[in-house]
Design a protein around this motif. Structure first.
Motif, PDB file in Angstrom:
ATOM      1  N   ARG A   1      38.262 -78.192  19.945  1.00 31.31           N
ATOM      2  CA  ARG A   1      37.809 -78.064  21.336  1.00 31.31           C
ATOM      3  C   ARG A   1      38.111 -76.683  21.898  1.00 31.31           C
ATOM      4  NH1 ARG A   1      33.750 -78.855  23.663  1.00 31.31           N
ATOM      5  NH2 ARG A   1      34.128 -76.927  24.722  1.00 31.31           N
TER       6      ARG A   1
ATOM      7  N   THR B   1      35.502 -73.930  23.285  1.00 36.06           N
ATOM      8  CA  THR B   1      35.660 -73.438  24.655  1.00 36.06           C
ATOM      9  C   THR B   1      35.634 -71.909  24.675  1.00 36.06           C
ATOM     10  OG1 THR B   1      36.913 -75.384  25.328  1.00 36.06           O
ATOM     11  CG2 THR B   1      37.205 -73.392  26.657  1.00 36.06           C
TER      12      THR B   1
ATOM     13  N   ASP C   1      31.748 -71.685  25.890  1.00 32.96           N
ATOM     14  CA  ASP C   1      31.798 -72.160  27.268  1.00 32.96           C
ATOM     15  C   ASP C   1      31.352 -71.071  28.235  1.00 32.96           C
ATOM     16  OD1 ASP C   1      32.991 -73.015  29.928  1.00 32.96           O
ATOM     17  OD2 ASP C   1      33.612 -74.671  28.642  1.00 32.96           O
TER      18      ASP C   1
ATOM     19  N   VAL D   1      45.838 -81.747  25.890  1.00 34.05           N
ATOM     20  CA  VAL D   1      44.849 -81.349  26.905  1.00 34.05           C
ATOM     21  C   VAL D   1      43.491 -81.098  26.245  1.00 34.05           C
ATOM     22  CG1 VAL D   1      44.195 -79.525  28.528  1.00 34.05           C
ATOM     23  CG2 VAL D   1      46.530 -80.424  28.536  1.00 34.05           C
ATOM     24  N   MET D   2      43.476 -80.334  25.167  1.00 34.00           N
ATOM     25  CA  MET D   2      42.209 -80.027  24.501  1.00 34.00           C
ATOM     26  C   MET D   2      41.602 -81.261  23.834  1.00 34.00           C
ATOM     27  SD  MET D   2      41.331 -76.718  24.865  1.00 34.00           S
ATOM     28  CE  MET D   2      41.243 -77.361  26.488  1.00 34.00           C
ATOM     29  N   THR D   3      42.445 -82.166  23.342  1.00 32.02           N
ATOM     30  CA  THR D   3      41.949 -83.404  22.741  1.00 32.02           C
ATOM     31  C   THR D   3      41.340 -84.311  23.804  1.00 32.02           C
ATOM     32  OG1 THR D   3      43.534 -83.226  20.940  1.00 32.02           O
ATOM     33  CG2 THR D   3      42.628 -85.414  21.358  1.00 32.02           C
TER      34      THR D   3
ATOM     35  N   VAL E   1      39.951 -83.260  26.553  1.00 30.67           N
ATOM     36  CA  VAL E   1      38.672 -82.621  26.898  1.00 30.67           C
ATOM     37  C   VAL E   1      37.609 -82.966  25.856  1.00 30.67           C
ATOM     38  CG1 VAL E   1      37.489 -80.408  27.214  1.00 30.67           C
ATOM     39  CG2 VAL E   1      39.733 -80.775  28.244  1.00 30.67           C
TER      40      VAL E   1
ATOM     41  N   ALA F   1      36.500 -86.423  26.484  1.00 28.40           N
ATOM     42  CA  ALA F   1      35.643 -86.462  27.673  1.00 28.40           C
ATOM     43  C   ALA F   1      34.241 -85.941  27.342  1.00 28.40           C
ATOM     44  CB  ALA F   1      36.268 -85.650  28.798  1.00 28.40           C
ATOM     45  N   ASP F   2      34.164 -84.924  26.486  1.00 26.26           N
ATOM     46  CA  ASP F   2      32.846 -84.416  26.055  1.00 26.26           C
ATOM     47  C   ASP F   2      32.052 -85.525  25.383  1.00 26.26           C
ATOM     48  OD1 ASP F   2      33.584 -81.903  26.968  1.00 26.26           O
ATOM     49  OD2 ASP F   2      33.885 -81.066  24.952  1.00 26.26           O
TER      50      ASP F   2
ATOM     51  N   GLN G   1      30.744 -87.835  27.926  1.00 23.13           N
ATOM     52  CA  GLN G   1      29.580 -87.294  28.646  1.00 23.13           C
ATOM     53  C   GLN G   1      28.293 -87.480  27.836  1.00 23.13           C
ATOM     54  OE1 GLN G   1      29.670 -86.453  31.706  1.00 23.13           O
ATOM     55  NE2 GLN G   1      31.843 -86.132  32.009  1.00 23.13           N
TER      56      GLN G   1
END
Length: 175
Positions: free
Chosen positions: A72, A76, A80, A151-153, A155, A158-159, A162
């Motif tokens: 992730r 990013t 990103d 935190v990155m995991t 995210v 969450a991706d 989505q």
């Protein structure tokens, strides 16, 4: 012929024989490999100097956390829109390339700026750098590194959410 002249001549020959006229940044890429090696060695030396023992193994849960976190964070940094100012000195915006991702081209061809442009736009390339940083950090400060990896995991999870939501919404509305 002096040693620097011989090295320069050798490098030009390698560029011609390898790249066949394409602007491949062999010198810049070699410098990137050197920087990676130096940073990795410095991290290893710092760990050694700290007296912290190297682990016999990394627990599977931590390895998975750092793997997903590396994936992730590499995406990013490389794709990103929010991180585009970091890539801007080496790239030019060309449009979008997926959900919340940008497509960029390398600005300069040949040389170190080309090499950096390739690195910062390639999540596969960045993953090695980021993964090395995560692992060295995990050995030095496992709790803090687990937090950053988490935190990155989250995210990344969450991706996925989505994309699943968008697919379900599209299927329901026919869009």
């Amino acid at each position: 012929m002096s040693v620097p002249e011989k090295v320069g001549s050798w490098a030009r020959t390698q560029q011609q024989e390898y790249a066949h006229g394409e602007p491949r940044p062999l010198g810049g890429l070699l410098a990137a490999v050197g920087v990676y090696g130096a940073l990795t060695a410095a991290g290893a030396v710092a760990l050694r100097a700290s007296g912290r023992p190297l682990p016999d193994r990394i627990p599977v849960g931590d390895a998975l956390l750092l793997t997903v976190g590396t994936f992730r964070l590499a995406r990013t940094v490389a794709k990103d829109p929010v991180t585009s100012p970091l890539r801007a000195p080496f790239t030019a915006f060309r449009g979008t390339s997926g959900e919340a991702e940008v497509a960029e081209e390398i600005r300069e061809h040949g040389g170190w700026k080309h090499a950096v442009g390739e690195l910062v736009t390639c999540p596969f390339c960045l993953a090695q750098w980021i993964g090395t940083g995560f692992v060295l950090s995990w050995v030095a400060a496992p709790r803090a590194t687990r937090l950053a990896g988490l935190v990155m995991t989250v995210v990344a999870g969450a991706d996925v959410g989505q994309f699943v939501y968008d697919k379900l919404q599209s299927d329901a509305t026919g869009d």
